[in-house]
Design an enzyme around this catalytic site. Structure first.
Site, PDB file in Angstrom:
ATOM      1  N   LYS A  12       5.140   8.772   2.068  1.00 45.07           N
ATOM      2  CA  LYS A  12       4.808   7.363   1.214  1.00 45.07           C
ATOM      3  C   LYS A  12       3.876   7.511   0.591  1.00 45.07           C
ATOM      4  CE  LYS A  12       4.536   2.428   1.817  1.00 45.07           C
ATOM      5  NZ  LYS A  12       4.943   1.447   1.492  1.00 45.07           N
TER       6      LYS A  12
HETATM    7  N1  PPE Z   1      11.121   1.526  -0.173  1.00 47.55           N
HETATM    8  C1  PPE Z   1       9.661   1.977  -0.662  1.00 47.55           C
HETATM    9  C2  PPE Z   1       9.915   2.593  -1.635  1.00 47.55           C
HETATM   10  C3  PPE Z   1       8.870   1.771   0.085  1.00 47.55           C
HETATM   11  O1  PPE Z   1       7.667   1.346  -0.623  1.00 47.55           O
HETATM   12  C4  PPE Z   1       8.842   0.318   0.760  1.00 47.55           C
HETATM   13  C5  PPE Z   1       7.652  -0.106   1.219  1.00 47.55           C
HETATM   14  C6  PPE Z   1      10.358   0.065   1.665  1.00 47.55           C
HETATM   15  C7  PPE Z   1      11.310   0.932   0.761  1.00 47.55           C
HETATM   16  C8  PPE Z   1      10.358  -0.219   3.008  1.00 47.55           C
HETATM   17  O2  PPE Z   1       9.265   0.473   3.412  1.00 47.55           O
HETATM   18  P1  PPE Z   1       9.187  -0.238   5.010  1.00 47.55           P
HETATM   19  O3  PPE Z   1       7.885  -1.387   4.572  1.00 47.55           O
HETATM   20  O4  PPE Z   1       8.163   0.574   6.210  1.00 47.55           O
HETATM   21  O5  PPE Z   1       9.976  -1.344   5.838  1.00 47.55           O
HETATM   22  N2  PPE Z   1       6.345  -0.791  -0.017  1.00 47.55           N
HETATM   23  C9  PPE Z   1       5.877  -1.272   0.936  1.00 47.55           C
HETATM   24  C10 PPE Z   1       4.408  -1.506  -0.226  1.00 47.55           C
HETATM   25  C11 PPE Z   1       4.327  -2.329  -1.249  1.00 47.55           C
HETATM   26  C12 PPE Z   1       3.567  -2.176  -2.355  1.00 47.55           C
HETATM   27  O6  PPE Z   1       3.578  -3.427  -3.184  1.00 47.55           O
HETATM   28  O7  PPE Z   1       2.102  -2.037  -1.990  1.00 47.55           O
HETATM   29  C13 PPE Z   1       5.229  -2.326   1.593  1.00 47.55           C
HETATM   30  O8  PPE Z   1       5.836  -3.352   2.220  1.00 47.55           O
HETATM   31  O9  PPE Z   1       4.522  -2.489   2.717  1.00 47.55           O
END
Ligand code: PPE
Length: 308
Positions: free
Chosen positions: A160
């Protein structure tokens, strides 16, 4: 989405006043996207605010940094403790969003990240429904983006990392400018990968399907994992299987998951109405169980909560 300031931000082990939490313009991460972050939520429960799956998020943060060859100067335990203290110090009784960030700091220029100093910050603020209350209740309109998700051999999709989000931002711009709420991206092989900040699920003949993160080049989501556990506990089969765009067009139900977004029904994909256009029964069941779990209303998921 606008930020609501809180009192203090944790920076490299110390609390700093919100407005003093600033950095130099020649910070490495600002120029080269060299950093990694997390998004974590804390929710109000009957016994005070609880951080949801805190440890899993901090482990993913440290793993993201390992992929980027960034040595985090704090342990997972120390990062968890910093998160707890940040929620406490800011008196986030009603819950909040937490943003830990590891970034390469000031003192080196040039692409080589290795000599740059490593800094860690952790902020929190109250954040509402990421895709809007209407999206949460009635579903969102999705568009398959013309921007592909990263090839895992070009950018490490399991990390991430901050720089990765240029790709998400481009897809988001395209979706919003075309009148949609959110984008779905295809991976390098043309299969469904994920959304700009969420994982994706469909329901077909009573079975829940989501793309396998490693093959699809998607971030392995903590919410994706929580929803998988919840669904299986509810007796619903979950499969990690590759899917193509037409699988979305003819799905019975579809929804997306993420920490910020939570569990959001999908109303349509490229103008094809999903089901009858309203959140389906399995989506609603998963969504309400998820919200009960994060709020500490379901004892079997108590292990996912860290009281702050
Ligand atoms: N894919 C991506 C690309 C992503 O950024 C997130 C989280 C997810 C899947 C889902 O991951 P999880 O949160 O572990 O279920 N995105 C984060 C960032 C959002 C933002 O605007 O900054 C979040 O949900 O916190």
């Amino acid at each position: 989405m606008p930020i609501t300031p809180t009192k203090k931000i944790w920076m490299d082990g110390e609390f700093v006043d919100w407005e003093k939490a600033t950095i130099h313009v020649l910070t490495h991460g600002l120029h080269y996207g060299t950093g990694a972050f997390e998004g974590i939520r804390a929710y109000p429960t009957a016994s005070g605010p609880a951080i949801f799956r805190l440890r899993e998020h901090m482990v993913r943060l440290v793993n993201s940094c390992k992929i980027l060859m960034i040595d985090v100067p704090f342990s997972v335990d120390e990062l968890c403790q910093a998160a707890i203290e940040t929620v406490r110090v800011n008196e986030m009784e009603n819950g909040c969003y937490l943003r830990p960030l590891v970034y390469l700091g000031y003192g080196e220029m040039g692409v080589n990240p290795l000599p740059a100093p490593v800094n860690v910050a952790l902020a929190c603020w109250p954040w509402g429904a990421y895709l809007g209350d209407d999206g949460l209740n009635n579903g969102v309109r999705m568009k398959i983006s013309s921007w592909r998700r990263h090839d895992p051999n070009a950018m490490p999709t399991a990390a991430k990392a901050t720089g990765m989000y240029l790709n998400s931002g481009l897809a988001k711009i395209e979706a919003l400018k075309s009148g949609y709420d959110e984008a779905i991206m295809l991976g390098p092989d043309g299969q469904i990968s994920e959304c700009t900040g969420e994982n994706l699920f469909i329901v077909r003949n009573g079975v829940i399907v989501t793309p396998p993160s490693s093959e699809a080049g998607a971030l392995p989501g903590v919410t994706q994992d929580s929803v998988t556990t919840i669904a299986r506990d509810l007796g619903i089969e979950v499969r990690f299987e590759a899917m193509i765009r037409t699988d979305l067009y003819i799905a019975d139900e579809a929804f997306l998951t993420g920490t910020a977004a939570e569990v959001v029904p999908i109303q349509s994909v490229d103008e094809r109405i999903v089901g009858d256009g309203r959140p389906g029964p399995i989506t609603k069941q998963i969504q309400s169980t998820y919200f009960a779990a994060v709020r500490g209303e379901l004892p079997q998921y108590e292990g996912w909560l860290t009281r702050a």
